[in-house]
Design a protein around this motif. Structure first.
Motif, PDB file in Angstrom:
ATOM      1  N   SER A 197       0.831  -1.294   0.028  1.00  0.00           N
ATOM      2  CA  SER A 197       0.073  -0.002   0.042  1.00  0.00           C
ATOM      3  C   SER A 197       0.875   1.117  -0.046  1.00  0.00           C
ATOM      4  N   TYR A 198       2.208   1.309   0.087  1.00  0.00           N
ATOM      5  CA  TYR A 198       2.970   2.583   0.225  1.00  0.00           C
ATOM      6  C   TYR A 198       4.039   2.314  -0.562  1.00  0.00           C
ATOM      7  N   THR A 228       5.433  11.690  -4.218  1.00  0.00           N
ATOM      8  CA  THR A 228       6.762  11.311  -3.596  1.00  0.00           C
ATOM      9  C   THR A 228       6.620  10.635  -2.190  1.00  0.00           C
ATOM     10  N   ARG A 229       6.680   9.416  -2.090  1.00  0.00           N
ATOM     11  CA  ARG A 229       6.300   8.869  -0.799  1.00  0.00           C
ATOM     12  C   ARG A 229       7.737   8.443  -0.166  1.00  0.00           C
ATOM     13  N   THR A 230       7.860   8.735   1.240  1.00  0.00           N
ATOM     14  CA  THR A 230       9.057   8.563   1.860  1.00  0.00           C
ATOM     15  C   THR A 230       8.711   7.932   3.266  1.00  0.00           C
ATOM     16  N   LEU A 231       9.630   7.190   3.684  1.00  0.00           N
ATOM     17  CA  LEU A 231       9.920   6.904   5.130  1.00  0.00           C
ATOM     18  C   LEU A 231      11.349   6.561   5.649  1.00  0.00           C
ATOM     19  N   THR A 232      11.513   7.449   7.020  1.00  0.00           N
ATOM     20  CA  THR A 232      12.788   7.530   7.331  1.00  0.00           C
ATOM     21  C   THR A 232      12.545   6.681   8.642  1.00  0.00           C
ATOM     22  N   GLN A 233      13.617   5.825   9.151  1.00  0.00           N
ATOM     23  CA  GLN A 233      13.542   5.425  10.624  1.00  0.00           C
ATOM     24  C   GLN A 233      14.794   5.331  11.142  1.00  0.00           C
ATOM     25  N   TYR A 234      15.127   5.679  12.516  1.00  0.00           N
ATOM     26  CA  TYR A 234      15.978   5.478  13.133  1.00  0.00           C
ATOM     27  C   TYR A 234      15.795   4.584  14.469  1.00  0.00           C
ATOM     28  N   PRO A 235      16.271   3.296  14.165  1.00  0.00           N
ATOM     29  CA  PRO A 235      15.820   2.309  15.148  1.00  0.00           C
ATOM     30  C   PRO A 235      16.966   2.388  16.158  1.00  0.00           C
TER      31      PRO A 235
END
Length: 221
Positions: free
Chosen positions: A57-58, A112-119
């Motif tokens: 979906s993303y 424009t689809r974005t996803l940033t992670q800092y685990p």
């Protein structure tokens, strides 16, 4: 005189044999990785593939903008090691220009689809072979938190959501020592990671499959 020389010779020979028997055999000592508790500092580069509803979906494109650094303590007389890992990952996908409705407005834009992670995760590794082995396969369990930045662009306009959410992982990997008693090596790992996040297009979390290569340096006391 001959008896004195013979006695001296026998005493010298016996002393030499005794010294050889009692002298430490350094080449039989276990490596520093067996004798001491030690730590590993690892820098890792990762490729990640979106899974599940996150992919459906993303964003369904693989990401190669992922890095992490970890510090790991190998426990003495135990197959376990514990540590912490701080990472950064970035996913992006661009959708061709289309018409989007937002409330009473209609927008024609490139999305424009974005996803940033800092685990930030704490982990436990179980090693299958002794610490002296030059190849050390392991399994890993990890858990912690992840700071997420969900930003969806419509041209230059942006819809953003930032959140801190629980994250966890299960992985398998192996360390490869460049020298059996050395302090440098490589770490190859495959890991499933999931993060609890629900917003807009992302409705069932952020699952990913990660494959990474790391290089570490070791120390001990």
């Amino acid at each position: 005189m001959k008896k004195i020389i013979l006695a001296a010779f026998l005493i010298s020979a016996l002393s030499s044999v005794h010294a050889q028997e009692t002298a430490p055999r350094l080449y039989t000592l276990p490596s520093p990785f067996e004798r001491y508790t030690h730590y590993l500092a690892t820098v890792r580069y990762t490729g990640a593939i979106p899974l599940g509803s996150f992919s459906d979906s993303y964003i369904d494109k693989a990401s190669f903008k992922n890095y992490s650094i970890s510090l790991e303590w190998v426990l003495r007389n135990s197959p376990l090691s514990v540590g912490g890992e701080l990472g950064s990952s970035y996913f992006q996908k661009r959708i061709p220009r289309a018409i989007y409705e937002s409330g009473d407005e209609t927008v024609s834009a490139v999305q424009t689809r974005t996803l940033t992670q800092y685990p930030l995760q704490f982990f436990v590794n179980y090693h299958f072979l002794p610490k002296s082995s030059s190849i050390q396969p392991y399994v890993q369990l990890s858990g912690g938190i992840s700071f997420l930045d969900y930003t969806l662009y419509y041209g230059s306009l942006a819809q953003q959501k930032q959140k801190t959410a629980p994250t966890y992982g299960v992985g398998v990997g192996s360390k490869f020592m460049f020298k059996k008693d050395g302090s440098f090596g490589a770490d190859v790992r495959v890991k499933y990671q999931g993060t609890s996040f629900k917003y807009d297009y992302v409705d069932k979390g952020v699952p990913t499959l990660n494959a990474s290569v790391g290089f570490f340096t070791a120390g001990g006391n």
